[in-house]
Design an enzyme around this catalytic site. Structure first.
Site, PDB file in Angstrom:
ATOM      1  NE  ARG A 148      -1.976   1.966   3.536  1.00 24.10           N
ATOM      2  CZ  ARG A 148      -2.496   2.413   4.681  1.00 24.10           C
ATOM      3  NH1 ARG A 148      -3.703   2.028   5.061  1.00 24.10           N
ATOM      4  NH2 ARG A 148      -1.818   3.222   5.455  1.00 24.10           N
ATOM      5  CE1 TYR A 160      -4.941   5.958   7.985  1.00 30.25           C
ATOM      6  CE2 TYR A 160      -4.525   5.488   5.667  1.00 30.25           C
ATOM      7  CZ  TYR A 160      -4.671   5.058   6.972  1.00 30.25           C
ATOM      8  OH  TYR A 160      -4.521   3.749   7.259  1.00 30.25           O
ATOM      9  CG  ASP A 210      -6.864   3.427   3.426  1.00 37.05           C
ATOM     10  OD1 ASP A 210      -7.991   3.850   3.084  1.00 37.05           O
ATOM     11  OD2 ASP A 210      -6.633   2.937   4.547  1.00 37.05           O
ATOM     12  CG  HIS A 212      -8.302   6.690   6.236  1.00 35.26           C
ATOM     13  ND1 HIS A 212      -8.643   7.406   7.365  1.00 35.26           N
ATOM     14  CD2 HIS A 212      -7.923   5.475   6.687  1.00 35.26           C
ATOM     15  CE1 HIS A 212      -8.455   6.653   8.435  1.00 35.26           C
ATOM     16  NE2 HIS A 212      -8.013   5.472   8.063  1.00 35.26           N
ATOM     17  CD  GLU A 236      -7.989   0.298   3.032  1.00 37.56           C
ATOM     18  OE1 GLU A 236      -6.985  -0.234   2.504  1.00 37.56           O
ATOM     19  OE2 GLU A 236      -8.079   0.502   4.254  1.00 37.56           O
ATOM     20  CD  GLU A 262     -10.011   0.819   7.670  1.00 32.24           C
ATOM     21  OE1 GLU A 262      -9.262   0.287   6.836  1.00 32.24           O
ATOM     22  OE2 GLU A 262      -9.655   1.751   8.397  1.00 32.24           O
ATOM     23  NE  ARG A 283      -9.701  -2.276   4.184  1.00 33.36           N
ATOM     24  CZ  ARG A 283      -8.606  -2.679   4.819  1.00 33.36           C
ATOM     25  NH1 ARG A 283      -7.975  -3.748   4.417  1.00 33.36           N
ATOM     26  NH2 ARG A 283      -8.145  -1.999   5.851  1.00 33.36           N
ATOM     27  CD  GLU A 339      -4.522  -2.686   6.834  1.00 32.26           C
ATOM     28  OE1 GLU A 339      -5.634  -2.915   7.324  1.00 32.26           O
ATOM     29  OE2 GLU A 339      -4.077  -1.534   6.665  1.00 32.26           O
ATOM     30  CD1 TRP A 402      -7.772  11.940  10.456  1.00 29.66           C
ATOM     31  CD2 TRP A 402      -8.106   9.800  10.970  1.00 29.66           C
ATOM     32  NE1 TRP A 402      -6.549  11.323  10.532  1.00 29.66           N
ATOM     33  CE2 TRP A 402      -6.726  10.012  10.848  1.00 29.66           C
ATOM     34  CE3 TRP A 402      -8.570   8.509  11.289  1.00 29.66           C
ATOM     35  CZ2 TRP A 402      -5.784   8.993  11.040  1.00 29.66           C
ATOM     36  CZ3 TRP A 402      -7.638   7.504  11.474  1.00 29.66           C
ATOM     37  CH2 TRP A 402      -6.245   7.740  11.348  1.00 29.66           C
TER      38      TRP A 402
HETATM   39  O1  EZ4 Z   1      -6.861   4.136  10.259  1.00 28.40           O
HETATM   40  O2  EZ4 Z   1      -6.915   1.074  12.098  1.00 28.40           O
HETATM   41  O3  EZ4 Z   1      -6.281   0.416   6.424  1.00 28.40           O
HETATM   42  N1  EZ4 Z   1      -6.029   0.718   7.527  1.00 28.40           N
HETATM   43  C1  EZ4 Z   1      -6.485   1.792   8.166  1.00 28.40           C
HETATM   44  C2  EZ4 Z   1      -6.076   1.938   9.617  1.00 28.40           C
HETATM   45  C3  EZ4 Z   1      -7.056   2.771  10.452  1.00 28.40           C
HETATM   46  C4  EZ4 Z   1      -6.845   2.458  11.904  1.00 28.40           C
HETATM   47  C5  EZ4 Z   1      -7.875   3.169  12.786  1.00 28.40           C
HETATM   48  O4  EZ4 Z   1      -7.791   2.736  14.106  1.00 28.40           O
HETATM   49  O5  EZ4 Z   1      -7.195   2.580   7.585  1.00 28.40           O
HETATM   50  O6  EZ4 Z   1      -4.765   2.441   9.706  1.00 28.40           O
HETATM   51 CO    CO Z   2      -7.983   1.669   5.804  1.00 26.06          CO
END
Ligand code: EZ4
Ligand code: CO
Length: 402
Positions: A148, A160, A210, A212, A236, A262, A283, A339, A402
């Site tokens: 990643r 992020y 990602d 995010h 992602e 996630e 995920r 992951e 976030w």
């Molecule tokens: O930000 O698990 O793909 N992984 C992620 C992680 C999340 C954290 C949050 O607690 O997006 O790093």
């Molecule tokens: Co993620």
């Protein structure tokens, strides 16, 4: 018949906070379950200690499915991260016990191997593009086949996924840090650096990214389209997933594969995403989606729709979750990728027996159960510390995802 004798909620912070449930039977067999919910750890600890432990005493530890149903339906209040993480901890601990009683690793109870090893992806990042390229090269040297890639967006403090020291640990402060975010800057920058990584390393590497949860559906569609020729393994969390329908719009515009889940906790949270084939990888994890019992239910539904698995495996999921994930991944027919971020040395001292990556693959332990031993003495050296994830704000000061 053996009964559940002791239920302990263990909290330790060997680099970050972990909540672990330990169940001991009247025969002296112990099982471990991860109960860590990053930034809300003590809510799950209380749920387990105050509301679940009293209900488990005297029950038959062999009744894994029945206990799951009892805790899910019996609480009346369903789903949600705190509830589903607490149920997951009990479920995984009971699978661990079942394996130990049977003298078999948990993956054998799930049907045995469907593959030779579990493909993982690691996290490469950089404060700029050159640093990211160096980091990708270093992970390739270590044998990772899937990586990643995240680079800091110039002028955006809240990008992020950028590692500062040896470990990426976003929940780093006693109160949430506030970071700036600019979607415009990100959308201009990210496709260009992903292209740089491809240019440098070619296509003989699975490349992931990602987002995010930071884009709207139409922005995510534009992003997916702009990186199509880079053939990402996935993008992602292109947009927040509470609104499952939102993914239809992204889907209509791009062939870049989509992964999400996630932060989702139950089969109901992913039902439309799966049955309408709006995503390619789901995920959800054992720890946040109700344990091995419920995760397999989600993954079996996904298999019907050619959606593959790609479980969350950040460092805020404990080594017990790594072991549970590998047991599911090695046996699940529609496994996609796992992951893997790894943990601090101190964490491996608390959780002895954590599976390690060799040649880009994880392998399950052959020990009965999950193969993890919790060292109370080492754990006691690392008391709980309040730690929160950051909060993102747009340039105009408004709160962003976030
Ligand atoms: O930000 O698990 O793909 N992984 C992620 C992680 C999340 C954290 C949050 O607690 O997006 O790093
Ligand atoms: Co993620």
């Amino acid at each position: 018949m053996a009964t559940i004798d002791r239920v302990e909620v263990l909290v330790t912070s060997p680099g970050r906070n972990f909540v672990t449930l330990r169940i001991t039977t009247s025969d002296g067999v112990t099982g471990l379950g991860d109960a860590t919910l990053n930034g809300r750890e003590l809510a799950v600890a209380s749920y387990l200690r105050d509301h679940v432990a009293p209900l488990l005493a005297g029950r038959d530890p062999a009744r894994v499915e029945d206990t799951w149903q009892y805790l899910y339906k019996g609480a009346y209040w369903r789903r949600g991260p705190v509830t589903m993480t607490a149920i997951a901890a009990v479920d995984v601990a009971l699978w661990d016990i079942k394996g130990k009683v049977a003298g078999l690793p948990v993956y054998q109870l799930l049907g045995g191997r469907s593959r030779d090893g579990v493909l993982v992806y690691c996290h490469a990042s950089g404060v700029d593009v050159a640093a990211l390229v160096d980091d990708v090269a270093a992970y390739r040297e270590k044998g990772f086949k899937a990586i990643r890639a995240q680079a800091a967006v110039p002028g955006v403090s809240g990008t992020y996924g950028i590692r500062k020291g040896a470990y990426y640990e976003p929940a780093a402060t006693a109160l949430p840090e506030e970071q700036l975010w600019s979607t415009e800057a990100y959308l201009d920058f990210a496709p260009a650096y992903l292209a740089k990584v491809r240019e440098k390393f070619g296509f003989g590497l699975h490349l992931l990214h990602d987002v995010h949860h930071r884009l709207t559906p139409i922005e995510a569609a534009r992003f997916g389209k702009s990186v199509e020729e880079l053939r990402l393994f996935w993008m992602e969390d292109p947009t927040p997933a509470e609104n499952q329908e939102a993914f239809r719009l992204i889907r209509q515009h791009t062939t870049t594969p989509i992964a999400t889940g996630e932060v989702l906790n139950s089969i109901w949270d992913v039902k439309q995403l799966i049955t309408e084939q709006l995503i390619d990888y789901v995920r959800t994890t054992t720890v946040h989606a109700g344990g091995i019992t419920h995760l397999r239910r989600i993954f079996d539904l996904a298999a019907l729709y050619q959606v593959r698995t790609g479980s969350h495996g950040a460092s805020d999921l404990s080594p017990v979750t790594v072991a549970a994930a590998v047991a599911v991944d090695i046996s699940q027919p529609n496994f996609g990728i796992q992951e893997h971020m790894g943990h601090t040395i101190e964490t491996y001292e608390v959780f002895r027996g954590t599976p390690q990556v060799t040649d880009g693959l994880l392998h399950p332990s052959e020990e009965p159960g999950l193969g993890i031993e919790y060292d109370d003495e080492v754990a006691a050296r690392f008391p709980y510390q309040p730690r929160y994830l950051p909060v993102a704000r747009n340039l105009d000061g408004s709160v962003h995802d976030w």
